[in-house]
Scaffold this motif. Structure first.
Motif, PDB file in Angstrom:
ATOM      1  N   ARG A 110      -6.551  10.127   4.603  1.00 20.63           N
ATOM      2  CA  ARG A 110      -5.669   9.256   3.815  1.00 20.63           C
ATOM      3  C   ARG A 110      -6.198   9.123   2.386  1.00 20.63           C
TER       4      ARG A 110
ATOM      5  N   GLU B  99       0.139   5.510   0.547  1.00 21.24           N
ATOM      6  CA  GLU B  99      -0.890   6.478   0.894  1.00 21.24           C
ATOM      7  C   GLU B  99      -0.317   7.882   1.040  1.00 21.24           C
TER       8      GLU B  99
ATOM      9  N   SER C 160       0.838  -1.204   0.000  1.00 24.71           N
ATOM     10  CA  SER C 160       0.000   0.000   0.000  1.00 24.71           C
ATOM     11  C   SER C 160       0.872   1.254   0.000  1.00 24.71           C
TER      12      SER C 160
ATOM     13  N   LYS D 175      -5.278   6.842  -1.040  1.00 23.37           N
ATOM     14  CA  LYS D 175      -4.499   5.694  -1.520  1.00 23.37           C
ATOM     15  C   LYS D 175      -3.922   5.952  -2.906  1.00 23.37           C
TER      16      LYS D 175
END
Length: 481
Positions: free
Chosen positions: A198, A176, A174, A200
């Motif tokens: 947040r 972010e 991930s 992504k």
């Protein structure tokens, strides 16, 4: 000759070429020159000799030019000795972590496991006293502790002066963009970062994001499987992808170049950037050896550039790298020292394969170099975080054969996973805690956060001669003849 024989404009023009010693002597000649130097001389010196400093820049702006020059001069002298105060920024963490550091003009961020610890830079109590660094608060990115959600990389990006925006990479791939919420006074425990803070960036699948670097509004991220992504810090980033097809570790981004570090026969490559577009093929290969006949596969774990006032002129053409072999190499893309051939490599980029113009190592510690940074006194130093015994190695590029190394506070049997070097301070992080080595004057007990445990219980040795820091083992690199 009388001072007023020349117009003041001429003297002011001359002042910009004088050293600190020259300006200090000139101040003592007469009231006229004392006034001239105080009004124009110290300012001219600061313009001609900018210092790369995140943690002290805001505080020093409140000082008059003479006090700023005095701080820098004492700092340079302490680097030449070397003399510093070593302090942990926190007590030991539970377990063995792999922390990473990020910094801007307001804060130092220490990311470890699924936590981000924020340290805020304060002002000094008076001119000459070291600007303070205090613990602000802790954040958590996951409500449940999971190894796959450990933070593996973090980078600060501009956000209009708020200094709360970071890009965070995780072990599960991930990526972010995170705006850290304001700390709540009196709150206990870490602050969970809600989804509304947040954004992504789904670029790396399930492979760990090993490195993030930035330059202005542009960013470069790299996953462990060799996927490099060049994108902008905007609502519509339009990412560009490069596949290295090898285990990859490190990035460095400047206005003109993207530098990638991996594990391969040619582990350090440079990709040109033209009009916000990155070339998919390398423009240069940067080699570790100066011998063409016996190359071997290696890895590059840390990459950095040089500060604006470095001896090289702060050029983006100069690249510093830390290698698995325990060597720190300095490459200059303008150099004519090129390899004629590398066995196993069939095609060469237009820029060729470049030899390093300078190579350094700690001759007593043949361990990989995990992180590198440049700055220090006169912007002439390189720092390298090594793979064992919490050792940080230093070299002054004006006399690289006179390097030295120091164990971090507590002498943990750990790598130094991340280092950030500025004019007067080195920030580092081991598996147990973050720490600082402060070369500046005026360091006091209240300059740094209080420790929550007794020093002995925290594995710290006796206090040093300053009474503020803790004793650290230091040794030189020179071998007896």
């Amino acid at each position: 000759m009388a001072a007023d024989a020349l117009p003041s404009d001429i003297w002011i023009a001359i002042l910009q070429y004088l050293t600190v010693e020259d300006l200090a002597h000139l101040c003592q000649i007469s009231r006229y020159f004392h006034s001239l130097v105080n009004e124009y001389g110290w300012k001219a010196y600061l313009r001609a000799n900018p210092r790369d400093s995140w943690s002290t820049s805001k505080a020093l702006q409140q000082w008059n030019p003479h006090d700023q020059v005095r701080y820098h001069t004492i700092t340079d002298h302490n680097w030449s000795l070397p003399s510093f105060v070593a302090r942990p920024l926190a007590s030991k963490w539970a377990g063995k972590l792999q922390p990473v550091l990020a910094i801007n003009h307001s804060r130092l961020f220490v990311a470890a496991a699924n936590h981000i610890y924020s340290y805020i830079f304060g002002r000094s109590a008076e001119p000459g006293a070291a600007p303070s660094i205090q613990f602000e608060c802790a954040y958590t990115t996951n409500k449940v502790l999971q190894a796959t959600r450990d933070i593996t990389s973090i980078r600060c990006v501009p956000d209009g002066g708020y200094d709360r925006t970071v890009y965070v990479g995780y072990a599960d791939g991930s990526l972010e963009r995170v705006v850290l919420p304001a700390c709540k006074p009196g709150s206990e425990g870490p602050i969970y970062i809600e989804a509304s803070f947040r954004e992504k960036r789904p670029y790396h699948g399930v492979e760990a994001v090993e490195s993030i670097s930035s330059c202005g509004d542009q960013l470069l991220s790299l996953s462990s499987n060799g996927t490099a992504v060049f994108f902008s810090n905007s609502a519509n980033p339009s990412p560009q992808f490069i596949e290295l097809r090898s285990r990859s570790w490190a990035t460095h981004l400047s206005h003109r170049h993207a530098v990638l570090g991996a594990s391969s026969l040619t582990p350090l490559t440079v990709h040109a950037i033209h009009e916000s577009h990155i070339s998919s093929t390398p423009s240069h290969i940067l080699t570790n050896s100066t011998h063409d006949d016996h190359p071997r596969a290696s890895a590059v774990y840390g990459i950095c550039g040089t500060p604006p006032s470095a001896p090289w002129g702060g050029s983006e053409q100069v690249i510093i790298s830390g290698w698995y072999d325990g060597v720190v190499n300095v490459h200059d893309l303008r150099s004519s020292r090129r390899a004629h051939r590398i066995p196993g490599v069939t095609s060469y980029p237009a820029g060729g394969a470049l030899y390093p113009v300078m190579s350094m190592c700690d001759p007593w510690l043949f361990e990989p170099v995990y992180s590198v940074s440049s700055g220090g006194g006169g912007s002439c130093h390189i720092a390298a975080g090594t793979a064992r015994h919490s050792v940080v190695a230093f070299w002054d590029v004006r006399a690289a054969n006179k390097g030295w190394s120091v164990h971090g506070p507590g002498n943990d049997s750990s790598p130094v996973y991340s280092v950030i070097l500025e004019n007067s301070r080195l920030f580092g992080a081991t598996q147990s805690r973050p720490f600082v080595l402060d070369f500046g004057p005026g360091v006091r007990e209240e300059t740094y956060p209080k420790l929550t445990k007794p020093p002995r219980e925290d594995g710290l040795k006796r206090r040093d001669s300053s009474g503020v820091g803790f004793y650290c083992t230091r040794y030189g690199h020179s071998r007896p003849q």
